[in-house]
Structure formats: structure tokens, C-alpha cells
Design an enzyme around this catalytic site. Structure first.
Site, PDB file in Angstrom:
ATOM      1  N   SER A 251       0.838  -1.189   0.000  1.00  0.00           N
ATOM      2  CA  SER A 251       0.000   0.000   0.000  1.00  0.00           C
ATOM      3  C   SER A 251       0.878   1.245   0.000  1.00  0.00           C
ATOM      4  O   SER A 251       1.991   1.242   0.508  1.00  0.00           O
ATOM      5  CB  SER A 251      -0.927   0.007   1.221  1.00  0.00           C
ATOM      6  OG  SER A 251      -0.231   0.505   2.331  1.00  0.00           O
ATOM      7  N   LYS A 252       0.329   2.312  -0.592  1.00  0.00           N
ATOM      8  CA  LYS A 252       1.099   3.540  -0.743  1.00  0.00           C
ATOM      9  C   LYS A 252       1.374   4.166   0.617  1.00  0.00           C
ATOM     10  O   LYS A 252       2.331   4.891   0.784  1.00  0.00           O
ATOM     11  CB  LYS A 252       0.336   4.524  -1.638  1.00  0.00           C
ATOM     12  CG  LYS A 252       0.353   4.115  -3.100  1.00  0.00           C
ATOM     13  CD  LYS A 252      -0.117   5.233  -4.003  1.00  0.00           C
ATOM     14  CE  LYS A 252      -1.605   5.192  -4.200  1.00  0.00           C
ATOM     15  NZ  LYS A 252      -2.100   6.209  -5.112  1.00  0.00           N
ATOM     16  N   ARG A 253       0.521   3.891   1.596  1.00  0.00           N
ATOM     17  CA  ARG A 253       0.726   4.456   2.922  1.00  0.00           C
ATOM     18  C   ARG A 253       1.952   3.835   3.596  1.00  0.00           C
ATOM     19  O   ARG A 253       2.696   4.496   4.280  1.00  0.00           O
ATOM     20  CB  ARG A 253      -0.515   4.244   3.796  1.00  0.00           C
ATOM     21  CG  ARG A 253      -1.365   5.488   3.944  1.00  0.00           C
ATOM     22  CD  ARG A 253      -2.629   5.190   4.728  1.00  0.00           C
ATOM     23  NE  ARG A 253      -3.392   4.105   4.120  1.00  0.00           N
ATOM     24  CZ  ARG A 253      -3.628   2.936   4.712  1.00  0.00           C
ATOM     25  NH1 ARG A 253      -3.176   2.693   5.916  1.00  0.00           N
ATOM     26  NH2 ARG A 253      -4.324   2.015   4.093  1.00  0.00           N
TER      27      ARG A 253
END
Ligand code: GLU
Length: 481
Positions: A251-253
Site C-alpha cells: 500500500s502507498k501508505r
């Protein structure tokens, strides 16, 4: 096989996700293998998550990867427009038809009422899902019950015998859970993804829907829509999700490498990233791991896709990238490095010439363009910003360094030419022969004085590029510390 038409359909909700490149690569590989077309469609119906600059970033990063499309919002095509927000009029008749046929119904339930309903279902340990309070009611009848809004949404009426299995090109027979009465038209008049994707894939003649495995649970809804609209269903291919080493979803987070722009910023070569993505969950074991896109597409075969979540191993990418960097011609490498530096905004006046001249010094010893540029920092940094790394200074510029630097200066100052062989010769005579030092001990202080670091490109070539005045000034400054 007749020529396939496939698509990638990213949503412009932020920095493009590496999964978009992964899906594009496999769609395009398949399309090229069979002489088909690859379409880029922008799915921007989720206005809450929409980000204006995201669409351009999708174009830029996919083009950088040479994953180019045959039809798309920016280049047009026979099924324009390719941006869903510009197709709102297209969806409405499909919704009306589903309503008229009794496959869909209006729902006025307010968000508060839906939350309360879910809460109750959870408290009673019932499966959560829409309870069909609105089904079969007129606006007035429904309003009388409370918890209603003025503008209804439209929901699918999922039948008891909904199709819960389907055939997947990669996975064979696949089962999915029973869907809820999915909203297909929102109160703002925008379709949801589920309706828009089916209508567009149908109208755009998509033959194979190739997407991530997270969409498997949505496929029964999509199959129902195809049936209700009485249009042919495409073939389905659900690619495995890319995973972190701990098997969690990328995930980009949590992982900067989930952002495609990260790979550009880190100085990976597009051909290395493509090769890396193609290796993820694909290919026969034991064969060469280095191949071009053309080789990949020429032998493309769904049966080679492995559905066990491929792990994103960046060390492998570093290795591949180093390989591709070394395989470039010297001029080509220099050009890529200059372009990279320009993009990273690290090119002052005249620096392009310098980067280009210095490129051969680092090509063999770098894994990324970022690393290469960092190695050349000492060459590009303005005089007043040059600083010696303190750890390097502690190692090499202690008490014993004074005589070495003095001897180096004395040998270099009278030099008439300033070319690497002459610099090397002068320093060897003065330090190795003259002071009786081992080369490592002789050149260590000189290296740290002129490059600021204990690791640098070849020293004498570096000094040549740095130029006589700068090199001598740095030696004198180091001596005076
Ligand atoms: N818009 C969806 C996404 O962002 C596309 C899914 C599909 O390919 O059907 O992933």
C-alpha cells in the site's frame, strides 16, 4: 484467437500505484502477443477521492515505462471519451433499463439509517447487507418510514440464484461470496465503478478483463449486469496481488515503492522495472531472468502466471537495474544520467557537460542513477557547499595526514598538464615511492580531501574532472583543517 481488446482502468486518486504498471504490462504483453489493442480508460467516478494531477502522472509514468496505449483520453480513439466523468449520459439509459426490467430499484435510505442497520445486524451477529427496506416502495411510502433522503440511489436486486462461480483464465474455476444489493447509481448522478466498468467494457469491445485479484468478489455482480443487459461476457483474468515481504498487500501508505513515481525518483531504468514486474509471479523457473518487453510479449502465456502473491523484492530490482546500467552503451548511460539529474533538478550551469564526462567513472559501480549521481556529488556541488564527511575525515584526515597532503600538494602544484595519468604518476612518485606508503594509505587522505568521502569514483580521473584549481584548493583546505 481473434485479436483481443484489453484495458487498464486506473482511478486518478493520487500518485499512480505500481499495480497500475503491473496490470498494464500484463494486459499489453497479452495484447501484443495476439495482435490486439490495449486501451487506457480513466475511472474517475469517485469524486471524493479524485486528484486533479493524478491523471497526468498516470500518463507520464506509463509512457516512461513504454507501456503505451492504442486508445485513451489523451489520444482519443473510436470509443471516445475514455474518461468516465465525460460519459455520464452513456450510463443513464442502462440504469433506466435495469429499473424497468426489475433488476434494480431505488433506495432512499440515509447514511445514518444504513449505519444503524449495520450496527443492529452486527449486534445480532447477522450477516451485514442491505435489508431492502426500500424495495417495492414509492418515494412517499418510503418517506413515511423515516430515515430517508430526497434523492435516491439505485441498487441492483441480487437474485437468490446469483452466479457465484466463474471461469478465470489464470485460476480456472473461481468462487466468490454472495454480493450485497450493490449501489450502481449514486445520489450525485455518477454511476459507481460496478456499473460504469461493465457498460464501458461492453461498449469498448473489451474481450478480456485483466485486473487485480481484489476484484474477484465483484465479478459476480459484473456477470449479472452482463446477463441483464443481454451482452456477451468478457473472459476474466485476475492477477495476483503484489505483496510486501511480510505478505501484506503493498500500500502507498506503508511502502514508498507502491508509488510509481518513487522508481523514477530513485533512478531505476524503465526497462529494468519492466523486467522486474514481468518476473513477479510469472515465468518458468530456471530460465533467464533478464528479458525485454518484446521477448516477454512474444511468448506471453496466461498459464505461466503464478497466483501465489509475488513478493516485491527490491534487492532483486537493484540487481537487475545494475545489470541494465552496465549493459548500456557509454553514451547512452551518460545521456540517461544527465536526463535523470535534470529531472531531479540537480543540474547547475555547465553541469550537464560534467555529468556526461564523469558518467564512465560510475557506470560499472552503480545500481541506480540516483546512486551514480550521489557518487558525483563532489564534482557538481558549488564550491561554498562542498563539505567533507566527518566520519571520513576522522578516518583519513587525522594527524598522519599532514605530511601526505603536503607531499601531494608539492607534487601536484608544479604539474603543467592536468590529466589523470600525470596526476597519478606525480602522486605515486611522491607518496608511494617518496614517503614509502602503501597505496591505500597514500591515496586515502587525498581522496577524502578532494571528494569528501572514503568512497568515490576512480581518484585520478575524478581529480582531472574536478579541475586543477578546485582539486588543489580542496587539498589545501583539508591540510588547514
Ligand atoms: N478502476 C479500477 C481500479 O482502480 C479498475 C478495476 C478493473 O480493472 O476492473 O483498480
Amino acid at each position: 484467437m481473434s485479436a483481443p481488446r484489453v484495458r487498464v482502468a486506473p482511478s486518478p486518486t493520487g500518485d499512480p500505484h505500481v499495480g497500475t504498471a503491473y496490470m498494464s504490462l500484463f494486459n499489453l504483453g497479452f495484447a501484443r502477443r495476439h495482435g490486439g489493442q490495449f486501451i487506457l480508460r480513466i475511472e474517475d467516478t469517485d469524486r471524493a477521492r479524485f486528484r486533479a494531477d493524478s491523471e497526468q502522472q498516470i500518463y507520464d509514468t506509463l509512457r516512461w515505462l513504454t507501456l503505451t496505449w492504442d486508445e485513451g483520453p489523451d489520444i482519443g480513439g473510436p470509443f471516445s471519451p475514455y474518461r468516465q466523468s465525460e460519459r455520464l449520459d452513456t450510463y443513464r439509459p442502462f440504469v433506466d433499463r435495469l429499473l424497468a426490467d426489475g433488476h434494480a430499484y431505488h433506495c432512499w435510505c440515509s447514511p445514518e439509517r444504513l449505519a444503524e442497520m449495520r450496527h443492529q445486524q452486527q449486534a445480532k451477529k447477522l450477516p451485514t447487507g442491505y435489508d431492502r427496506l426500500c424495495l417495492g416502495k414509492s418515494a412517499e411510502e418510503r418517506k413515511a418510514l423515516g430515515g430517508a433522503t430526497d434523492t435516491p440511489v439505485v441498487r441492483m436486486l441480487i437474485p437468490d440464484d446469483a452466479p457465484l462461480t466463474f471461469t478465470d483464465v489464470i485460476r480456472g474455476e473461481v468462487s466468490a461470496p454472495r454480493p450485497d444489493d450493490q449501489v450502481i447509481l449514486k445520489a450525485d448522478g455518477f454511476p459507481t465503478y460496478h456499473l460504469a466498468v461493465v457498460v464501458d467494457d461492453h461498449l469498448m469491445g473489451i474481450t478480456h478483463v485483466v485486473r487485480g485479484e481484489e476484484w474477484i468478489s465483484s465479478t459476480p455482480k459484473h456477470i449479472l449486469l452482463y446477463r441483464w443487459l443481454d451482452v456477451p461476457e468478457p473472459a476474466w483474468a485476475h492477477m495476483p496481488l503484489l505483496r510486501n515481504a511480510d505478505k501484506s498487500k503493498i500500500s502507498k501508505r506503508k511502502n514508498p515503492a507502491a508509488r510509481l513515481t518513487w522508481f523514477v525518483e530513485q533512478g531505476y531504468l524503465p526497462e529494468a522495472l519492466l523486467n522486474f514486474l514481468a518476473l513477479l509471479g510469472y515465468g518458468p523457473q530456471g530460465e533467464s531472468e533478464v528479458f525485454t518487453f518484446d521477448e516477454f510479449s512474444a511468448s506471453f502465456d496466461w498459464s505461466q502466471v503464478n497466483t501465489v502473491g509475488p513478493v516485491f523484492d527490491l534487492q532483486k530490482l537493484d540487481w537487475l537495474n545494475g545489470h541494465y546500467i552496465r549493459a548500456l552503451g557509454a553514451d547512452e548511460f551518460a545521456q540517461r544520467l544527465v536526463e535523470f539529474a535534470a529531472r531531479a533538478d540537480e543540474l547547475g550551469d555547465d553541469a550537464a557537460v560534467l555529468v556526461s564526462a564523469a558518467a564512465p567513472l560510475v557506470q560499472e559501480r552503480t545500481r541506480t542513477l540516483r546512486e551514480a549521481l550521489d557518487m558525483l556529488h563532489f564534482l557538481l556541488v558549488p564550491a561554498d557547499a562542498f563539505a567533507i564527511d566527518e566520519t571520513a575525515a576522522a578516518k583519513q584526515l587525522g594527524d598522519g595526514a599532514g605530511p601526505v597532503l603536503d607531499a601531494a600538494l608539492a607534487a601536484l602544484e608544479p604539474l603543467t598538464g592536468w590529466a589523470a595519468p600525470a596526476i597519478e604518476e606525480a602522486l605515486r612518485v611522491a607518496l608511494v615511492d617518496g614517503l614509502g606508503l602503501k597505496p591505500r594509505n597514500a591515496f586515502g587522505p587525498v581522496r577524502v580531501a578532494v571528494t569528501g568521502s572514503t568512497v568515490s569514483p576512480p581518484l585520478f580521473e575524478s581529480m582531472e574532472l574536478l579541475g586543477r584549481e578546485t582539486a588543489l584548493t580542496r587539498l589545501r583546505d583539508a591540510r588547514a583543517r
